[in-house]
Design an enzyme around this catalytic site. Structure first.
Site, PDB file in Angstrom:
ATOM      1  N   ASP A 199       0.881  -1.166   0.000  1.00  0.00           N
ATOM      2  CA  ASP A 199       0.000   0.000   0.000  1.00  0.00           C
ATOM      3  C   ASP A 199       0.918   1.215   0.000  1.00  0.00           C
ATOM      4  O   ASP A 199       1.758   1.370   0.898  1.00  0.00           O
ATOM      5  CB  ASP A 199      -0.897   0.008   1.231  1.00  0.00           C
ATOM      6  CG  ASP A 199      -1.900  -1.131   1.221  1.00  0.00           C
ATOM      7  OD1 ASP A 199      -2.256  -1.591   0.127  1.00  0.00           O
ATOM      8  OD2 ASP A 199      -2.333  -1.561   2.312  1.00  0.00           O
ATOM      9  N   GLU A 240      -8.774   0.315  -5.010  1.00  0.00           N
ATOM     10  CA  GLU A 240      -7.931   1.015  -4.041  1.00  0.00           C
ATOM     11  C   GLU A 240      -6.768   1.688  -4.757  1.00  0.00           C
ATOM     12  O   GLU A 240      -5.869   1.015  -5.247  1.00  0.00           O
ATOM     13  CB  GLU A 240      -7.382   0.027  -3.003  1.00  0.00           C
ATOM     14  CG  GLU A 240      -8.462  -0.696  -2.218  1.00  0.00           C
ATOM     15  CD  GLU A 240      -7.911  -1.785  -1.329  1.00  0.00           C
ATOM     16  OE1 GLU A 240      -6.686  -2.038  -1.370  1.00  0.00           O
ATOM     17  OE2 GLU A 240      -8.696  -2.397  -0.589  1.00  0.00           O
ATOM     18  N   HIS A 256      -3.136   0.393  -3.628  1.00  0.00           N
ATOM     19  CA  HIS A 256      -2.834  -1.042  -3.519  1.00  0.00           C
ATOM     20  C   HIS A 256      -2.213  -1.572  -4.821  1.00  0.00           C
ATOM     21  O   HIS A 256      -2.845  -1.534  -5.879  1.00  0.00           O
ATOM     22  CB  HIS A 256      -4.144  -1.780  -3.209  1.00  0.00           C
ATOM     23  CG  HIS A 256      -4.033  -3.264  -3.081  1.00  0.00           C
ATOM     24  ND1 HIS A 256      -4.337  -3.928  -1.913  1.00  0.00           N
ATOM     25  CD2 HIS A 256      -3.684  -4.229  -3.962  1.00  0.00           C
ATOM     26  CE1 HIS A 256      -4.178  -5.225  -2.089  1.00  0.00           C
ATOM     27  NE2 HIS A 256      -3.773  -5.433  -3.336  1.00  0.00           N
TER      28      HIS A 256
END
Length: 281
Positions: free
Chosen positions: A170, A252, A255
């Protein structure tokens, strides 16, 4: 996230591997195996395969803001398995991040990681928290528009995470010179993760449209509601990492998984700690 999901649907590792959540020790280790040491309570727990490294040893200029070592996350407490605030990834992933970092440094930016390898015990912690519908102390910041009883159904929480395989991070981009940030103060007033950047919890990341771990459709990488500046920032991160073999999870913006994964079918459970790593010469 937390669409805590696997990046592929490859079959799970064998039952024996999943029970031990370790692989065979490196040849240089002559003492009892990591599984035996963990079972007996000796040492520091399961050990990582020798393919895992500390990102700081490979790419020391990449900044690290390991949120699950702190209380500033959607659970509101330090997550199981995070013994040190450090990023651990497979060596191939670390080298790819180092190449991406060199590209960004030339443009006046730096990468910053929020999370890297994640032990299975941390994922189990997320699952336990998600089942406790009375614990919503971090709801206002991380999932204000999502009911907690829908976290599994909507895909924000799952029982396995690609992070546990070691090739997923991340990550965000910070403009240089990086602005200082203050620590989170437990109990402080919370602001929705999709609020304007100047209102959200301070983070020296460029404006990505939401904060990290924002359980909201606005976190989708290509959501049409974000501003042109926010879209450009997301694309800067995405294109820089894609050139080095990373794939983004569309739900996301933060990600990314490096492909091909070093361990595509194995979910590890060694702690996030320097002691988990095999010394590299």
């Amino acid at each position: 996230m937390r669409r805590i999901r696997t990046a592929s649907r490859a079959p799970l590792a064998s039952a024996a591997v999943l029970l031990a959540l370790v692989v065979a020790p490196a040849p240089a280790v002559q003492a009892a195996s990591p599984a035996a040491r963990a079972a007996s309570g000796q040492g520091h727990g399961p050990k990582a395969p020798e393919e895992f490294v500390a990102l700081r040893d490979v790419a020391p200029t990449i900044r690290q803001d390991i949120r699950y070592f702190t209380e500033h996350n959607f659970v509101g407490e330090r997550i199981d398995g995070y013994r040190r605030p450090m990023c651990i990834v497979t060596e191939d992933t670390a080298k790819a991040l180092a190449r991406a970092q060199r590209s960004l440094l030339r443009r006046g930016y730096t990468l910053k990681v929020y999370d890297c390898y994640r032990p299975q015990r941390a994922v189990d912690h997320f699952v336990r928290w998600a089942k406790d519908l009375d614990d919503e102390k971090m709801k206002r910041e991380f999932y204000p528009r999502v009911e907690k009883n829908r976290l599994f159904e909507d895909g924000y929480i799952a029982e396995k995470s690609g992070h546990s395989r070691g090739s997923t991070v991340d990550i965000t981009v910070v403009e240089l010179p990086a602005k200082p940030t203050r620590p989170y103060r437990p109990g402080e007033p919370l602001v929705p993760c999709y609020a304007p950047q100047e209102e959200r919890f301070p983070d020296n990341s460029v404006d990505m449209g939401t904060g990290f771990d924002c359980f909201d459709t606005l976190s989708h990488t290509d959501d049409p509601r974000i501003t042109e500046e926010q879209r450009a920032n997301r694309q800067l991160l995405k294109t820089t990492l894609e050139r080095q073999g990373f794939t983004n999870l569309p739900e996301e913006w933060w990600h990314f998984t490096h492909k091909p994964e070093t361990f595509p079918d194995t979910y590890f459970d060694f702690p996030v700690s320097r002691h988990s790593l095999t010394p590299h010469r």
